[in-house]
Design a protein around this motif. Structure first.
Motif, PDB file in Angstrom:
ATOM      1  N   ASN B  28      47.474  -8.856   6.863  1.00  0.00           N
ATOM      2  CA  ASN B  28      47.639 -10.282   7.168  1.00  0.00           C
ATOM      3  C   ASN B  28      48.601 -10.547   8.319  1.00  0.00           C
ATOM      4  O   ASN B  28      49.398 -11.487   8.285  1.00  0.00           O
ATOM      5  CB  ASN B  28      48.089 -11.068   5.928  1.00  0.00           C
ATOM      6  N   THR B  29      48.561  -9.701   9.319  1.00  0.00           N
ATOM      7  CA  THR B  29      49.416  -9.892  10.492  1.00  0.00           C
ATOM      8  C   THR B  29      48.608 -10.431  11.659  1.00  0.00           C
ATOM      9  O   THR B  29      49.014 -11.379  12.309  1.00  0.00           O
ATOM     10  CB  THR B  29      50.097  -8.559  10.869  1.00  0.00           C
ATOM     11  N   ILE B  30      47.445  -9.818  11.938  1.00  0.00           N
ATOM     12  CA  ILE B  30      46.550 -10.414  12.932  1.00  0.00           C
ATOM     13  C   ILE B  30      45.493 -11.183  12.153  1.00  0.00           C
ATOM     14  O   ILE B  30      44.728 -10.601  11.379  1.00  0.00           O
ATOM     15  CB  ILE B  30      45.907  -9.356  13.848  1.00  0.00           C
ATOM     16  N   LEU B  31      45.500 -12.487  12.308  1.00  0.00           N
ATOM     17  CA  LEU B  31      44.588 -13.349  11.551  1.00  0.00           C
ATOM     18  C   LEU B  31      43.615 -14.009  12.511  1.00  0.00           C
ATOM     19  O   LEU B  31      43.769 -13.918  13.733  1.00  0.00           O
ATOM     20  CB  LEU B  31      45.397 -14.400  10.787  1.00  0.00           C
ATOM     21  N   TYR B  32      42.625 -14.667  11.945  1.00  0.00           N
ATOM     22  CA  TYR B  32      41.580 -15.248  12.771  1.00  0.00           C
ATOM     23  C   TYR B  32      41.455 -16.736  12.456  1.00  0.00           C
ATOM     24  O   TYR B  32      41.470 -17.140  11.297  1.00  0.00           O
ATOM     25  CB  TYR B  32      40.239 -14.543  12.490  1.00  0.00           C
ATOM     26  N   SER B  33      41.374 -17.546  13.511  1.00  0.00           N
ATOM     27  CA  SER B  33      41.237 -18.984  13.312  1.00  0.00           C
ATOM     28  C   SER B  33      40.067 -19.514  14.133  1.00  0.00           C
ATOM     29  O   SER B  33      40.008 -19.313  15.344  1.00  0.00           O
ATOM     30  CB  SER B  33      42.529 -19.684  13.744  1.00  0.00           C
ATOM     31  N   ASP B  34      39.149 -20.196  13.475  1.00  0.00           N
ATOM     32  CA  ASP B  34      38.022 -20.824  14.189  1.00  0.00           C
ATOM     33  C   ASP B  34      38.521 -21.946  15.095  1.00  0.00           C
ATOM     34  O   ASP B  34      38.063 -22.111  16.215  1.00  0.00           O
ATOM     35  CB  ASP B  34      37.022 -21.404  13.178  1.00  0.00           C
ATOM     36  N   GLU B  35      39.467 -22.710  14.580  1.00  0.00           N
ATOM     37  CA  GLU B  35      39.914 -23.907  15.305  1.00  0.00           C
ATOM     38  C   GLU B  35      40.618 -23.570  16.614  1.00  0.00           C
ATOM     39  O   GLU B  35      40.502 -24.285  17.595  1.00  0.00           O
ATOM     40  CB  GLU B  35      40.893 -24.703  14.442  1.00  0.00           C
ATOM     41  N   MET B  36      41.373 -22.466  16.587  1.00  0.00           N
ATOM     42  CA  MET B  36      42.237 -22.163  17.728  1.00  0.00           C
ATOM     43  C   MET B  36      41.473 -22.089  19.055  1.00  0.00           C
ATOM     44  O   MET B  36      41.966 -22.507  20.090  1.00  0.00           O
ATOM     45  CB  MET B  36      42.970 -20.859  17.465  1.00  0.00           C
ATOM     46  N   GLY B  37      40.243 -21.569  19.021  1.00  0.00           N
ATOM     47  CA  GLY B  37      39.458 -21.503  20.242  1.00  0.00           C
ATOM     48  C   GLY B  37      38.558 -22.712  20.418  1.00  0.00           C
ATOM     49  O   GLY B  37      38.482 -23.300  21.488  1.00  0.00           O
ATOM     50  N   LYS B  38      37.881 -23.090  19.344  1.00  0.00           N
ATOM     51  CA  LYS B  38      36.875 -24.158  19.444  1.00  0.00           C
ATOM     52  C   LYS B  38      37.510 -25.500  19.818  1.00  0.00           C
ATOM     53  O   LYS B  38      36.901 -26.292  20.518  1.00  0.00           O
ATOM     54  CB  LYS B  38      36.105 -24.260  18.127  1.00  0.00           C
ATOM     55  N   ASP B  39      38.738 -25.742  19.354  1.00  0.00           N
ATOM     56  CA  ASP B  39      39.427 -26.989  19.708  1.00  0.00           C
ATOM     57  C   ASP B  39      39.688 -27.092  21.209  1.00  0.00           C
ATOM     58  O   ASP B  39      39.812 -28.170  21.767  1.00  0.00           O
ATOM     59  CB  ASP B  39      40.764 -27.100  18.954  1.00  0.00           C
TER      60      ASP B  39
END
Lengths: 299, 107
Positions: B28-39
């Motif tokens: 749980n150190t490198i996580l993934y976020s959909d919003e971070m790019g799509k926003d």
């Protein structure tokens, strides 16, 4: 030992640390998670004191994700680096005395079968090369001869990394280490052949630079151990401290070692193939469809 | 001060291979976020680093440079990161996570 053991007692939610709340609400318990979803769910493994960039930690992290039912799994370990991370997971961990991990796991796995009957409860031994091939060798081999139904995973870093770099049975011939300055004089033990001779139903070698393969191998080993017999996985997990590998080159080293002496190999008995196919729907062991007969030559 | 990994959202959100999430030795150190790019108008989400858990081994840098060939990750001194994700500010969702970025040294 069920999904309930991780849940909060009512009224205590707000006092629990964030990591614990995340684990209960967004952890892998009761769900199917895979390597491709990593980074989007809370893992059972928590922060641990192992060295930065350790390949063994990566392998343990992947193994924890690969367990088919983490809520119904118990890990057993022994002295060595690995237990520093294995014990920091939301999976019950039994710490055996040095070398008796397979003896402890034998009793545990038999006891769980008596207590829970047909409900699968998986026991997974994860120990280093010293614990498995040197000090625990007798108990490891005897658990295989007795066909005890649990998985043994060797975290093979080819050295006693926790105590300053002594040679182990799994160290390669000629390797010069801090506590073996003249170089090792004997060959690396062939534990894979021994596992086959001792009657393991599934034997595989794996290197953590292929996460999907690690996942698939561990899933198969744990499932086969539920009914068929002992299973053994030997994983190359380099020690970047004792072998002086820069942390950012750990995966490069894993790739080189895989090409050199740790090629992926998998041995599976016919009984285990049949079990995986019939019980868990594995298609890879089904007989290949016969090639269509060549057409008659045109007149 | 010490080094932590920093992922360029611009490069990562264009490729989104997620390899670094699979090769980091820390959970749980490198996580993934959909919003971070799509926003920001990119096609995919982006990976990001929970800097309080990063031990600075740079394994992700090798994976991003040599396996994915994206060159999206750099090691950077933690006090030179204006904002970063911290475990306390990360929320898990059904298939992705969201992070409120804060100053890593002030918290």
């Amino acid at each position: 030992m069920s999904l309930d053991y991780v849940k909060f007692s009512s009224g205590f939610e707000k006092f629990m640390p964030k990591e614990y709340r995340d684990m209960v609400e967004h952890g892998p318990f009761g769900k199917k998670v895979s390597v491709s979803q990593m980074g989007s769910f809370k893992e059972v493994l928590e922060e641990h004191p192992m060295c930065a960039g350790c390949a063994m930690t990566l392998f343990i992290r992947l193994a924890m994700i690969a367990f088919p039912n983490p809520e119904d799994t118990i890990t057993v370990g022994t002295a060595g680096c690995g237990r520093l991370a294995i014990s920091q997971a939301a999976i019950p961990f039994v710490y055996g005395n040095y070398g008796d991990q397979n003896g402890v796991a034998s009793g545990l796995s038999r006891g769980l079968r008596l207590r829970f009957g047909d409900k699968p409860k998986d026991v997974v031994v994860m120990a280093g090369d010293g614990g498995t091939a040197d000090i625990g060798f007798q108990q490891v081999l005897h658990s295989w001869f007795r066909k005890e139904r649990f998985t043994t995973i060797m975290l093979d870093n080819e050295v006693y990394g926790n105590t300053g770099g002594q040679e182990s049975g799994m160290t390669n011939r000629g390797a010069v280490l801090k506590m073996a300055p003249l170089g090792k004089k004997f060959e690396k033990m062939d534990m894979l052949q021994m596992a086959k001779v001792a009657g393991c139903a599934y034997v595989a070698t794996v290197v953590p630079n292929n996460p999907r393969r690690v996942e698939s191998v561990i899933k198969k080993a744990v499932l086969i151990a539920r009914e068929v017999g002992s299973t053994y996985i030997q994983a190359y997990t380099s020690c970047n401290i004792e072998y002086a590998i820069p942390t950012d080159k750990v995966m490069e080293d894993a790739k080189n070692v895989e090409n050199d002496r740790y090629q992926f190999s998998e041995y599976i008995t016919d009984e285990a193939k049949q079990f995986l196919t019939e019980r868990y729907g594995y298609k890879e062991f089904l007989p290949k469809p016969a090639a269509p007969a060549p057409g008659l030559p045109k007149a | 001060m010490y080094l932590v990994a920093d992922i360029s959202v611009e490069i990562c959100a264009a490729k989104s291979c997620k390899l670094c999430t699979q090769y980091c030795p820390e959970a749980n150190t490198i996580l993934y976020s959909d919003e971070m790019g799509k926003d920001k108008g990119f096609k995919y989400g982006s990976a990001y680093v929970a800097v309080d858990r990063c031990k600075g081994c740079a394994q992700c840098v090798w994976v991003c440079d040599n396996m994915a060939k994206n060159h999206a990750i750099k090691m950077i001194m933690i006090d030179q990161l204006p904002v970063a994700a911290l475990t306390d500010n990360i929320t898990y969702g059904e298939k992705s996570t969201t992070a409120t970025l804060v100053s890593p040294t002030v918290g």
